[in-house]
Motif scaffolding. Structure first.
Motif, PDB file in Angstrom:
ATOM      1  N   GLU A  11       0.866  -1.174   0.000  1.00  0.00           N
ATOM      2  CA  GLU A  11       0.000   0.000   0.000  1.00  0.00           C
ATOM      3  C   GLU A  11       0.906   1.229   0.000  1.00  0.00           C
ATOM      4  O   GLU A  11       1.774   1.368   0.854  1.00  0.00           O
ATOM      5  CB  GLU A  11      -0.861  -0.060   1.254  1.00  0.00           C
ATOM      6  N   MET A  12       0.725   2.109  -0.990  1.00  0.00           N
ATOM      7  CA  MET A  12       1.627   3.248  -1.170  1.00  0.00           C
ATOM      8  C   MET A  12       0.863   4.564  -1.131  1.00  0.00           C
ATOM      9  O   MET A  12      -0.319   4.627  -1.501  1.00  0.00           O
ATOM     10  CB  MET A  12       2.343   3.147  -2.520  1.00  0.00           C
ATOM     11  N   VAL A  13       1.557   5.635  -0.695  1.00  0.00           N
ATOM     12  CA  VAL A  13       0.987   6.982  -0.754  1.00  0.00           C
ATOM     13  C   VAL A  13       2.013   7.943  -1.336  1.00  0.00           C
ATOM     14  O   VAL A  13       3.214   7.821  -1.085  1.00  0.00           O
ATOM     15  CB  VAL A  13       0.553   7.498   0.644  1.00  0.00           C
ATOM     16  N   ASP A  14       1.521   8.868  -2.164  1.00  0.00           N
ATOM     17  CA  ASP A  14       2.327   9.987  -2.646  1.00  0.00           C
ATOM     18  C   ASP A  14       1.787  11.228  -1.932  1.00  0.00           C
ATOM     19  O   ASP A  14       0.574  11.504  -1.974  1.00  0.00           O
ATOM     20  CB  ASP A  14       2.176  10.171  -4.153  1.00  0.00           C
TER      21      ASP A  14
ATOM     22  N   TYR B 263      -3.095   7.699  -3.699  1.00  0.00           N
ATOM     23  CA  TYR B 263      -3.100   6.527  -2.821  1.00  0.00           C
ATOM     24  C   TYR B 263      -3.175   5.275  -3.700  1.00  0.00           C
ATOM     25  O   TYR B 263      -4.009   5.190  -4.605  1.00  0.00           O
ATOM     26  CB  TYR B 263      -4.311   6.588  -1.877  1.00  0.00           C
ATOM     27  N   LYS B 264      -2.273   4.339  -3.424  1.00  0.00           N
ATOM     28  CA  LYS B 264      -2.265   3.090  -4.193  1.00  0.00           C
ATOM     29  C   LYS B 264      -2.506   1.925  -3.250  1.00  0.00           C
ATOM     30  O   LYS B 264      -1.768   1.734  -2.270  1.00  0.00           O
ATOM     31  CB  LYS B 264      -0.905   2.900  -4.888  1.00  0.00           C
ATOM     32  N   GLU B 265      -3.540   1.157  -3.544  1.00  0.00           N
ATOM     33  CA  GLU B 265      -3.863   0.015  -2.698  1.00  0.00           C
ATOM     34  C   GLU B 265      -2.843  -1.110  -2.872  1.00  0.00           C
ATOM     35  O   GLU B 265      -2.149  -1.191  -3.886  1.00  0.00           O
ATOM     36  CB  GLU B 265      -5.260  -0.510  -3.049  1.00  0.00           C
ATOM     37  N   LYS B 266      -2.792  -1.956  -1.873  1.00  0.00           N
ATOM     38  CA  LYS B 266      -1.926  -3.139  -1.925  1.00  0.00           C
ATOM     39  C   LYS B 266      -2.417  -4.072  -3.037  1.00  0.00           C
ATOM     40  O   LYS B 266      -3.606  -4.334  -3.164  1.00  0.00           O
ATOM     41  CB  LYS B 266      -1.957  -3.868  -0.582  1.00  0.00           C
TER      42      LYS B 266
ATOM     43  N   LEU C  78       1.486  10.307  11.430  1.00  0.00           N
ATOM     44  CA  LEU C  78       1.395  10.686  10.024  1.00  0.00           C
ATOM     45  C   LEU C  78       0.562   9.667   9.250  1.00  0.00           C
ATOM     46  O   LEU C  78      -0.225  10.042   8.363  1.00  0.00           O
ATOM     47  CB  LEU C  78       2.799  10.793   9.424  1.00  0.00           C
ATOM     48  N   LYS C  79       0.700   8.401   9.603  1.00  0.00           N
ATOM     49  CA  LYS C  79      -0.073   7.345   8.943  1.00  0.00           C
ATOM     50  C   LYS C  79      -1.572   7.557   9.159  1.00  0.00           C
ATOM     51  O   LYS C  79      -2.378   7.435   8.225  1.00  0.00           O
ATOM     52  CB  LYS C  79       0.358   5.980   9.493  1.00  0.00           C
ATOM     53  N   GLU C  80      -1.946   7.909  10.379  1.00  0.00           N
ATOM     54  CA  GLU C  80      -3.367   8.122  10.703  1.00  0.00           C
ATOM     55  C   GLU C  80      -3.920   9.318   9.932  1.00  0.00           C
ATOM     56  O   GLU C  80      -5.033   9.282   9.403  1.00  0.00           O
ATOM     57  CB  GLU C  80      -3.507   8.335  12.206  1.00  0.00           C
ATOM     58  N   ILE C  81      -3.136  10.402   9.863  1.00  0.00           N
ATOM     59  CA  ILE C  81      -3.589  11.613   9.172  1.00  0.00           C
ATOM     60  C   ILE C  81      -3.722  11.365   7.682  1.00  0.00           C
ATOM     61  O   ILE C  81      -4.731  11.721   7.061  1.00  0.00           O
ATOM     62  CB  ILE C  81      -2.617  12.775   9.457  1.00  0.00           C
ATOM     63  N   VAL C  82      -2.685  10.758   7.065  1.00  0.00           N
ATOM     64  CA  VAL C  82      -2.713  10.496   5.622  1.00  0.00           C
ATOM     65  C   VAL C  82      -3.867   9.566   5.264  1.00  0.00           C
ATOM     66  O   VAL C  82      -4.539   9.749   4.243  1.00  0.00           O
ATOM     67  CB  VAL C  82      -1.364   9.893   5.166  1.00  0.00           C
ATOM     68  N   SER C  83      -4.123   8.588   6.121  1.00  0.00           N
ATOM     69  CA  SER C  83      -5.191   7.617   5.848  1.00  0.00           C
ATOM     70  C   SER C  83      -6.571   8.268   5.886  1.00  0.00           C
ATOM     71  O   SER C  83      -7.530   7.732   5.307  1.00  0.00           O
ATOM     72  CB  SER C  83      -5.141   6.481   6.877  1.00  0.00           C
TER      73      SER C  83
ATOM     74  N   VAL D 162       8.579  27.898   0.913  1.00  0.00           N
ATOM     75  CA  VAL D 162       9.537  26.838   0.524  1.00  0.00           C
ATOM     76  C   VAL D 162      10.020  27.134  -0.886  1.00  0.00           C
ATOM     77  O   VAL D 162       9.243  26.997  -1.844  1.00  0.00           O
ATOM     78  CB  VAL D 162       8.886  25.435   0.564  1.00  0.00           C
ATOM     79  N   PRO D 163      11.261  27.557  -1.072  1.00  0.00           N
ATOM     80  CA  PRO D 163      11.775  27.856  -2.427  1.00  0.00           C
ATOM     81  C   PRO D 163      11.622  26.644  -3.348  1.00  0.00           C
ATOM     82  O   PRO D 163      12.053  25.529  -3.016  1.00  0.00           O
ATOM     83  CB  PRO D 163      13.252  28.169  -2.178  1.00  0.00           C
ATOM     84  N   GLY D 164      10.971  26.847  -4.466  1.00  0.00           N
ATOM     85  CA  GLY D 164      10.767  25.745  -5.413  1.00  0.00           C
ATOM     86  C   GLY D 164       9.580  24.881  -5.092  1.00  0.00           C
ATOM     87  O   GLY D 164       9.232  23.976  -5.854  1.00  0.00           O
ATOM     88  N   GLY D 165       8.930  25.132  -3.954  1.00  0.00           N
ATOM     89  CA  GLY D 165       7.763  24.346  -3.580  1.00  0.00           C
ATOM     90  C   GLY D 165       8.146  23.051  -2.885  1.00  0.00           C
ATOM     91  O   GLY D 165       9.292  22.619  -2.925  1.00  0.00           O
ATOM     92  N   PRO D 166       7.201  22.385  -2.245  1.00  0.00           N
ATOM     93  CA  PRO D 166       7.490  21.140  -1.522  1.00  0.00           C
ATOM     94  C   PRO D 166       7.756  19.992  -2.496  1.00  0.00           C
ATOM     95  O   PRO D 166       7.219  19.953  -3.596  1.00  0.00           O
ATOM     96  CB  PRO D 166       6.204  20.887  -0.724  1.00  0.00           C
ATOM     97  N   SER D 167       8.598  19.066  -2.063  1.00  0.00           N
ATOM     98  CA  SER D 167       8.909  17.917  -2.916  1.00  0.00           C
ATOM     99  C   SER D 167       7.903  16.802  -2.701  1.00  0.00           C
ATOM    100  O   SER D 167       7.320  16.659  -1.621  1.00  0.00           O
ATOM    101  CB  SER D 167      10.320  17.397  -2.615  1.00  0.00           C
ATOM    102  N   LEU D 168       7.711  16.013  -3.752  1.00  0.00           N
ATOM    103  CA  LEU D 168       6.785  14.878  -3.678  1.00  0.00           C
ATOM    104  C   LEU D 168       7.490  13.713  -2.995  1.00  0.00           C
ATOM    105  O   LEU D 168       8.611  13.353  -3.343  1.00  0.00           O
ATOM    106  CB  LEU D 168       6.343  14.469  -5.087  1.00  0.00           C
ATOM    107  N   GLN D 169       6.831  13.123  -2.010  1.00  0.00           N
ATOM    108  CA  GLN D 169       7.371  11.954  -1.317  1.00  0.00           C
ATOM    109  C   GLN D 169       6.514  10.738  -1.620  1.00  0.00           C
ATOM    110  O   GLN D 169       5.278  10.820  -1.626  1.00  0.00           O
ATOM    111  CB  GLN D 169       7.410  12.194   0.197  1.00  0.00           C
ATOM    112  N   GLN D 170       7.174   9.617  -1.885  1.00  0.00           N
ATOM    113  CA  GLN D 170       6.480   8.350  -2.152  1.00  0.00           C
ATOM    114  C   GLN D 170       6.944   7.336  -1.119  1.00  0.00           C
ATOM    115  O   GLN D 170       8.147   7.131  -0.951  1.00  0.00           O
ATOM    116  CB  GLN D 170       6.795   7.847  -3.557  1.00  0.00           C
ATOM    117  N   MET D 171       5.991   6.693  -0.450  1.00  0.00           N
ATOM    118  CA  MET D 171       6.381   5.828   0.656  1.00  0.00           C
ATOM    119  C   MET D 171       5.306   4.773   0.910  1.00  0.00           C
ATOM    120  O   MET D 171       4.106   5.052   0.788  1.00  0.00           O
ATOM    121  CB  MET D 171       6.575   6.688   1.907  1.00  0.00           C
ATOM    122  N   PRO D 172       5.732   3.542   1.263  1.00  0.00           N
ATOM    123  CA  PRO D 172       4.740   2.549   1.692  1.00  0.00           C
ATOM    124  C   PRO D 172       4.061   3.035   2.960  1.00  0.00           C
ATOM    125  O   PRO D 172       4.710   3.615   3.850  1.00  0.00           O
ATOM    126  CB  PRO D 172       5.592   1.294   1.965  1.00  0.00           C
ATOM    127  N   VAL D 173       2.789   2.800   3.076  1.00  0.00           N
ATOM    128  CA  VAL D 173       2.035   3.241   4.254  1.00  0.00           C
ATOM    129  C   VAL D 173       2.616   2.637   5.525  1.00  0.00           C
ATOM    130  O   VAL D 173       2.665   3.282   6.572  1.00  0.00           O
ATOM    131  CB  VAL D 173       0.545   2.842   4.102  1.00  0.00           C
TER     132      VAL D 173
END
Length: 554
Positions: free
Chosen positions: A406-409, A489-492, A459-464, A441-452
């Motif tokens: 299970e992944m989130v960007d 959000y990408k499901e498992k 952070l997991k509770e908030i993102v979910s 934030v100069p250039g804007g925030p970066s995209l993060q990709q991470m398994p839930v």
């Protein structure tokens, strides 16, 4: 028929005896060495003594570059146990063993013969390099090359250039429509390497001379000679590596031809020219097929055998699009190849490199290696069977391994609590998230990709709780606050069993192979008498460790 069977059996018994005696001789060598000098007996396995040198010979052949030095001689003992058991089972008589060992010995013997009689005798002096340079690379000409279309106004300009009316610089400045060259360049020519018309044209050319025109496919070429160079030490030094390789190859060919000639006489190779003359590309008639083309002390070649090789060579040349050859030329090449390969193979075998150091120990190691493989094939591989239910069970029990998690960007904005609150106020009333973020934030925030599963609990509770595109309320984060925007959000997703089936089979096969081998070694150890001399091992390991350090420090 009975006599033939008796002869075969006698040869079989002799072969077994020779093999066993060779191992007995090796054991005697070990025992004598240990008694005469000092205590070198590392281990005794079922009455066979193995010295520190035996371990070294095994280790130098067995190890790979990054293999660490073992803490104990256990793997060496296990190796010898398998060799002893395979020898008891006479697995050295197995066709696969004999074929592998025979091929290895033949190939390595040929390499050693080549090193001994050819490569080891090739030497090139500085004088030979200089003479070759003079013959093949000089004189050297530097010339301006002008290309133009035949019949164009350029020919008049070339005449003016030749007569000194027009300078090279003035000619180069002209456009093609004004009578200039369509293309020009500066090139270097080495006279000995030129052929045909170009060799004739430039061999005696003088500096400043403009050559007669040479017609080419798409136009005409003339050259103006700018410089003519003779021997140049710097030029020769730059070419020295190339010259050395050419001279070494030439000398190797000469030494090989001389060796083949000597061996042809040694083995009394005789060619029946009359029989050879009767062979062509059609299959030989029955009365011709069995006649000898080549005869020698150690073997003969019939017309049928020769014709088969002739056909193979012809098919090879056709397949690889070599130009066709006359039959006699083809026959000559095949004959030379058969004679050279045959006598060299015989000589390599006759020298018995397997009995001479250092190859002796490499050969012994390879023989033992093949015995290890034979006993594993006989006693380990049959126990390595993986059926379908096992594969399915492994797949079910390790579902996490065979699925995409299970992944989130997401994008995370963090900072002082007051700053984050101000940003949230703007976003909550409709301001664009990226524009607000870019203010801080100069250039804007970066995209993060991470398994839930790798997110922290909070952070997991908030993102979910978010949907793609939504921004969270400010929350405490590290020493301040943060906002998070969910991008995707990408499901498992489970990988289908059919896609990982072979991967699982290979893994389970490796596991079962290891278990079956360990079980075999356990049984062999239980039924064996094994003793290790810790004093010799400690000294040996220190010696090998110091040798490794010395190599690394080079």
């Amino acid at each position: 028929m009975e006599r033939k069977g008796t002869v075969v059996m006698r040869r079989f018994v002799i072969g077994v005896c020779v093999f066993l005696l060779s191992y007995a001789g090796l054991a005697q060598e070990r025992a004598v060495a240990a008694w005469f000098w000092e205590e070198t007996n590392l281990a005794t396995v079922n009455g066979t003594e193995y010295s520190a040198q035996d371990f070294k010979n095994w280790w130098w052949n067995w190890r790979e570059e990054a293999t660490p030095l073992p803490e104990s001689p256990e793997e060496f003992i296990e190796w010898q146990l398998l060799v002893q058991e395979a020898t008891k089972m006479q697995l050295f008589l197995e066709p696969t063993y004999r074929s592998k060992v025979g091929t290895f010995l033949k190939v390595r013997s040929l390499m050693l013969l080549q090193e001994e009689e050819v490569n080891g005798k090739v030497s090139v002096s500085d004088g030979e390099v200089r003479n070759f340079y003079r013959e093949e690379y000089i004189p050297k000409l530097r010339a301006r090359v002008f290309y133009y279309i035949a019949g164009s106004p350029t020919e008049e300009r070339i005449t003016a250039l030749r007569n000194g009316i027009l300078s090279v610089e003035e000619f180069i400045a002209l456009k093609p429509e004004e009578g200039g060259a369509t293309y020009h360049e500066e090139k270097v020519f080495r006279i000995p390497q030129l052929q045909g018309e170009w060799r004739t044209l430039l061999e005696d050319a003088k500096v400043g001379e403009i050559t007669p025109p040479v017609t080419m496919d798409k136009g005409v070429v003339v050259l103006k000679i700018e410089e003519r160079q003779g021997e140049d030490p710097q030029d020769m030094e730059q070419l020295k590596g190339i010259i050395l390789k050419k001279l070494q190859a030439r000398k190797a060919d000469e030494l090989t031809a001389r060796l083949v000639d000597i061996l042809g006489k040694k083995y009394n190779m005789q060619v029946d020219e009359e029989v050879l003359a009767q062979i062509d590309l059609s299959p030989p008639a029955e009365e011709l097929a069995n006649k000898l083309v080549i005869s020698s002390k150690q073997g003969d070649v019939t017309a049928a055998n020769f014709w088969g090789s002739l056909q193979s060579e012809k098919n090879f040349r056709e397949k690889n699009k070599f130009p066709p050859e006359e039959v006699d030329v083809l026959k000559k090449r095949v004959l030379a190849s058969m004679i050279s390969q045959t006598v060299v193979s015989w000589e390599a075998a006759d020298r018995h490199y397997e009995e001479k150091e250092p190859f002796k120990w490499v050969y012994r190691f390879y023989c033992d290696h093949r015995l290890n493989k034979e006993i594993e094939k006989r006693l380990v591989e049959p126990k390595v069977k993986v059926d379908e239910p096992e594969l399915e069970q492994f797949y079910r029990e390790n579902s996490e391994r065979f699925s995409h998690p299970e992944m989130v960007d997401f994008m995370l904005l963090e900072g002082e609590t007051q700053t984050i609150s101000a940003m949230w106020q703007k976003i909550s009333i409709g301001h664009d998230f990226f524009e607000v973020a870019a203010e801080h934030v100069p250039g804007g925030p970066s995209l993060q990709q991470m398994p839930v599963s790798q997110l922290g609990p909070e952070l997991k509770e908030i993102v979910s709780s978010l949907r793609p595109g939504e921004v969270s309320l400010p929350f405490a984060f590290k020493n301040g606050s943060a906002l998070v925007r969910l991008v995707k959000y990408k499901e498992k997703v489970s990988v289908p069993f059919v896609q990982v089936k072979e991967q699982i089979r290979q893994e389970l096969s490796r596991l079962k192979y290891q278990q079956a081998r360990e079980e075999l070694l356990r049984r062999l150890k239980e039924g064996s008498e094994i003793s290790i001399n810790p004093k010799v091992w400690k000294k040996l390991r220190k010696e090998l460790a110091n040798a490794d350090v010395a190599v690394k420090n080079k």
